[in-house]
Each structure stands twice: as C-alpha cells, then as structure tokens.
Scaffold this motif. Structure first.
Motif, PDB file in Angstrom:
ATOM      1  N   LEU A  53      -7.266  -8.161   4.769  1.00  0.00           N
ATOM      2  CA  LEU A  53      -7.225  -8.363   3.408  1.00  0.00           C
ATOM      3  C   LEU A  53      -8.312  -7.413   2.695  1.00  0.00           C
ATOM      4  O   LEU A  53      -9.388  -7.290   3.231  1.00  0.00           O
ATOM      5  CB  LEU A  53      -7.591  -9.704   3.019  1.00  0.00           C
ATOM      6  N   VAL A  86      -8.787  -6.702  -0.881  1.00  0.00           N
ATOM      7  CA  VAL A  86      -8.674  -6.920  -2.290  1.00  0.00           C
ATOM      8  C   VAL A  86      -9.750  -6.056  -3.123  1.00  0.00           C
ATOM      9  O   VAL A  86      -9.094  -5.404  -4.170  1.00  0.00           O
ATOM     10  CB  VAL A  86      -9.159  -8.420  -2.609  1.00  0.00           C
ATOM     11  N   ALA A 104      -5.190 -15.903   2.197  1.00  0.00           N
ATOM     12  CA  ALA A 104      -4.614 -14.807   1.521  1.00  0.00           C
ATOM     13  C   ALA A 104      -5.351 -14.519   0.223  1.00  0.00           C
ATOM     14  O   ALA A 104      -6.280 -15.298  -0.232  1.00  0.00           O
ATOM     15  CB  ALA A 104      -3.146 -15.151   1.312  1.00  0.00           C
ATOM     16  N   GLU A 105      -4.818 -13.470  -0.577  1.00  0.00           N
ATOM     17  CA  GLU A 105      -5.465 -13.197  -1.888  1.00  0.00           C
ATOM     18  C   GLU A 105      -4.754 -14.243  -2.784  1.00  0.00           C
ATOM     19  O   GLU A 105      -3.517 -14.535  -2.795  1.00  0.00           O
ATOM     20  CB  GLU A 105      -5.165 -11.685  -2.102  1.00  0.00           C
ATOM     21  N   TYR A 129     -10.102 -14.959  -2.874  1.00  0.00           N
ATOM     22  CA  TYR A 129      -9.484 -15.284  -1.440  1.00  0.00           C
ATOM     23  C   TYR A 129      -9.304 -16.944  -1.776  1.00  0.00           C
ATOM     24  O   TYR A 129      -9.798 -17.675  -2.296  1.00  0.00           O
ATOM     25  CB  TYR A 129     -10.396 -15.338  -0.383  1.00  0.00           C
ATOM     26  N   MET A 159      -3.191 -14.671   7.947  1.00  0.00           N
ATOM     27  CA  MET A 159      -3.310 -13.955   6.929  1.00  0.00           C
ATOM     28  C   MET A 159      -2.372 -13.167   6.615  1.00  0.00           C
ATOM     29  O   MET A 159      -1.268 -12.819   7.181  1.00  0.00           O
ATOM     30  CB  MET A 159      -4.347 -12.784   7.485  1.00  0.00           C
ATOM     31  N   GLY A 205      -0.728 -10.990   2.626  1.00  0.00           N
ATOM     32  CA  GLY A 205      -1.229 -10.271   1.317  1.00  0.00           C
ATOM     33  C   GLY A 205      -1.580 -11.327   0.379  1.00  0.00           C
ATOM     34  O   GLY A 205      -2.530 -11.247  -0.362  1.00  0.00           O
TER      35      GLY A 205
END
Length: 545
Positions: free
Chosen positions: A414, A416, A447-448, A457, A529, A531
């Motif tokens: 991740l 971000v 994930a985001e 998150y 995990m 996107g």
C-alpha cells in the motif's frame, strides 16, 4: 509394501532430487540450450534470433527482461488460437489468475512443462505415505473432469490431470477415490470432503494445495460435525446439500461403522484442539503451501493438528513449479533444476518503485545467502526472461541449487502517500495487536479507503466474538503501523493519512466481505492486502455494525 522397502524408496527419491541439485548449474545451462533450439522457429524465437544464440551471456544481452504486460499481446494471440507464437510445445491449457494488481492474466502451460515437473514436488509426501500406509486425504478438490478440456484452468487441475494421464496418480491411495478428487458440478465441496474424511478411519497424510484450505476444512468440520454425523447415521443426504446425485450415491456407498460415528462424536464433543490426531490415529503428516504472510492461519491449523508435523510442500506459481521443501516444519524451498532456466535479480525494498533498474541478473551459482532477489524465469511454456514478481531470500544451497524462502510479491504493498507499507510490515502490525492488546485475530485484510481526504487504511479483522471497540482497535493499529513503518508514522503526523478505520466481523461476515471485495484467488486463497476497498461495500458494513 514393507516399511523397509518404503524407506529405501524414500531414500532413492531423495537421492535422485539431490543428485539433480548437485548439478544445478549444468542443468540451468542445458535447459536454456534446449529451449532456444526447440523454440527458434516461433514468432518470439525469430524476433530474437534464438538460432544464433550460443551462450547464457548472449541470451541475457539480447532478450530483455519482461513482465506480464510485455507478454500480454503475445499471449492474447495464443488465447485466440494461434500456434508457434511463444512456444513450439503443445499447450495443456491456459491458467487464469487474478493478477497482483487486480487485472486478470492468462498464463500458458505446455504439456512439456508438466512433463518436466513430473511428480518431483510430491517426493516427501509420497515417502511419508509409503512408510505409513493407510490412505491419503486431499482437502483440495477439482471441478474439472479427468479428461475434460476447457478454456481456463487452475494450475493444480492441469497438474493432477497430467499425473493421472502419466500413470503417477493412484486413486486407490486416496480416501474416497477419484470421486472425491475430481468433483465436477459440486457446489458444496467441503461437505463432500468432510464426509469422505470422517468415513475413512485410516488417514495417514492430509494434503492440500494451499495450507489455507485445511483451515477452511477444519473450521467447516468444527461447525457442521453434528449435522454430518446425523446424515451419515441416517444414510440420507438432504436435498438442500448442493452436490450432484452421483456424488450423493458415492458418499452413501462409503462404509461407516457405528463405532466410528460414536468415536467421532465423542472426540468432537471434547473440543477441536488436536482433533486431527484424535480422529485419525495413524496420521503422520499434513502438507500444504504457505508463506510468512499466512502465519496467523498456519498457527490455527497447527492447533487443529496437534503434534502432527506440517510440511510446506512446494514453491509453485502458475508460471512454473520452482521449488520443493526438503523437510517438514521448514518453509524453505530448494529450487528444482529441471523446471526452468533461472536468473535472480538483486532486490532492495527502496527499489520497489523503479524495479531495480540497471541491476544485472545473476545465475544460480552467483547468488549469496541472506540476500533478496526477484526470480526471473525462462520456462517451458513460452515465457522468456520473465520477471515473476516474487521476491525470495536465499538461505543457503542444496548442492548447487539455491534454497529460498518466499518474502513477498512485488507491488503487493500500500502506497497511499509515499509510505510503501509491505505485506510483511502489515503482518508485523497485526501480530503486535495480538501480542500487546490480546486481540484474537483469526484472519485479516487491509486496503486503502480512497474516497475521503485525507485517505486512510481500512482493516477488516475476523474475530470469533467481534465485540471489541473498532475505534479503539483502529487507534492500536495506527500505533502498530507507525512502529513497523517509519514513513507511515511521519506521513500520519503530517496529516496526509487519516487514522485507520476498522471492521470487526465474524467468520461468515468476513468471508462474505472478502468475496465481495474480490480478495480471493485460486482455491479461495485470500489476499491480505489489495489496492482499495469498494466504497459501497465498506460503508454498507459500517452501517450494519
């Protein structure tokens, strides 16, 4: 087969594999020469003039390193039915994978590749079974017939079909026979598997493709054993069970003693710690693929197995069978010399974004223990100098063959706001929640949450009793992530990331969320995990809690 004869067979199988590994450098060079000669008249071979390449150095200078996207146009021609594009070898099928970045990928698998793999990765399991006798139980099942041809496969389907066609797959060894292995039309696979396992008293080896499947099996058994025993005792399978009539007839044909049913009821009634060794007294081994990022699941499987050792089986991707574990309870793999021409690209975490640009690949004999490398393959299915995306750590050598442990999948992070959180750092943070706050996490995914600014998150945790305060867990997670990843902490302090948001779900809700988010792959293997979570799915779950 006598025990002594079985031991001698085991020693012979191990000696054969170690013999190849002792000459891994020669095998690597030989594989390349074979591949260049056999594929010189393909479209790809003509483009890079395979016929004129004489050395490994020439090959590495002339043919570029490539990832899937560079091969995608070539593979799409193969999907459309063209021949002699990437490989001269006839295809066994095309594997469809979900792709690390979310875009589906077709991976060609040739019959020659399957022949090269043979049953090498089975040697340790075979040895354990031959010495123990009894029956093997394969938790995995394949929704494809033995002779069925289709457009898209899982690699395991092609592999087990090839074992059958080569005469290396003996159904007599397996609990339930072929009807429990190849189950086309079955929607309730775990019902078939659980019935089969309970009916067979003398299971000595439990196998699965991924170890995660055994976790699903034991959880299913823990939840449904009473219902299963009722059906078995009555000799009747309700219409609500979604399996075919043929599968029902097969299950009902399996002999089950009343004493066996009583024993199962007694042992399950005591609880499920060590249930495997209590239900199957002759059990000697459990086998399935795993990795460091699945440590939580492995620990839970260990709980069901009791003292039965775990064997981590093989290092396998859709592109190639690459390695085999040489001992139980050790998640390291010796690379198989006959499967491909191998190169190793030095890798450092800080080079994740630029992809190790400028680095030169190394041959197997040039790698160093303790160092990280991305695996580069030229395989027997038409991929040349293919960047697999797997990062491994070399831990030593078996003969001349590197022994590796899987570390991470490139780009499975991740990022971000520049923090570049890896799967290993996420795993470390989750373990801190367990260790420091007593949070009994069974599974998780992170994930985001991209729809707000600043983004944050989102973490979904499966708990047996999800009664903790999700806001408090979010604060704990925030602290743990900052301790695992200093860039994350700095970016949080700058205000470019908001505090994590958390969902605490029970087993059924977690499975439904995972499916809705598209975070499962072949054999239901979860992704820890990804996107971004879908906004609608996340907000729906938040409203329901």
């Amino acid at each position: 087969m006598t025990t002594e004869l079985a031991r001698e067979e085991a020693r012979s199988a191990e000696a054969e594999i170690r013999g190849k590994m002792s000459a891994a450098d020669r095998w690597n060079e030989k594989n390349l020469k074979t591949l260049l000669e056999d594929n010189k008249d393909t479209e790809f071979g003509k483009k890079y003039d395979f016929a004129s390449i004489r050395t490994q150095e020439e090959y590495r200078e002339r043919v570029p390193l490539s990832g899937y996207e560079e091969f995608r146009p070539w593979i799409e021609r193969m999907v459309a039915g063209e021949e002699m594009v990437l490989t001269a070898y006839p295809l066994a099928g095309l594997c469809l994978t979900s792709g690390t970045e979310g875009r589906s990928k077709y991976i060609p698998v040739s019959r020659r590749a399957l022949e090269r793999y043979s049953d090498q990765i089975e040697w340790y399991k075979n040895s354990a079974y031959r010495q123990a006798g009894g029956k093997r139980f394969l938790v995995s099942g394949f929704r494809v017939g033995l002779w069925e041809e289709k457009k898209e496969y899982l690699l395991s389907e092609l592999y087990y079909q090839s074992l059958f066609r080569s005469g290396s797959l003996s159904f007599a060894e397996y609990a339930g026979g072929k009807e429990a292995l190849f189950v086309p039309g079955c929607r309730d696979m775990l019902y078939v598997k659980a019935w089969t396992a309970l009916a067979e008293e003398n299971i000595t080896v439990i196998e699965s493709i991924f170890l995660y499947e055994q976790l699903l099996f034991f959880r299913y058994l823990q939840k449904n054993w009473r219902e299963l025993l009722e059906h078995m005792a009555a000799g009747r399978i309700p219409e609500s069970v979604e399996i075919t009539e043929e599968q029902k007839r097969h299950l009902l044909s399996l002999p089950v003693r009343e004493e066996r049913l009583a024993h199962i009821a007694e042992e399950c009634g005591k609880g499920f710690d060590g249930i495997a060794q209590r239900l199957w007294k002759g059990l000697v081994l459990s086998s399935g693929i795993s990795a460091a990022s699945f440590a939580l699941e492995d620990r839970e499987v260990h709980g069901y197995l009791g003292r039965i050792p775990l064997y981590y089986f093989a290092y396998v991707a859709s592109e190639c069978h690459m390695g085999v574990a040489m001992r139980a309870e050790d998640c390291r793999y010796a690379m198989l010399p006959g499967s491909a021409f191998y190169e190793y690209l030095p890798w450092k975490p800080e080079e994740e974004e630029n992809g190790s640009l400028g680095a030169q690949t190394l041959l197997p004999g040039q790698v160093k223990p303790g160092e990280l490398y991305e695996v580069v393959l030229t395989n027997f299915s038409g991929l040349y100098r293919y960047r697999l995306g797997d990062v491994v750590r070399v831990t030593g050598f078996v003969g001349e063959s590197p022994e590796v442990e899987f570390v991470l999948r490139k780009n499975q992070l991740l990022n971000v706001a520049g923090e570049k959180l890896s799967i290993l750092q996420a795993e470390g943070a989750v373990r801190m929640l367990e260790r420091e706050h007593g949070l009994p996490i069974r599974r998780y995914c992170i994930a985001e949450l991209a729809w707000d600014f600043p983004a944050s998150y989102g973490a979904v945790f499966e708990l047996e009793r999800p009664d903790a305060d999700p806001k408090q867990v979010g604060r704990w997670l925030d602290e743990a992530l900052g301790r695992q990843n200093l860039d994350y902490r700095d970016i949080r302090q700058l205000g470019f990331l908001a505090e994590p948001r958390v969902l605490l779900l029970d087993e059924e809700s977690y499975a439904a969320f995972l499916s809705g988010a598209g975070m499962t792959g072949g054999h239901g293997k979860p992704k820890h995990m990804t996107g971004a979570f879908p906004e609608e799915l996340w907000k729906k779950e938040e409203r329901q809690r």
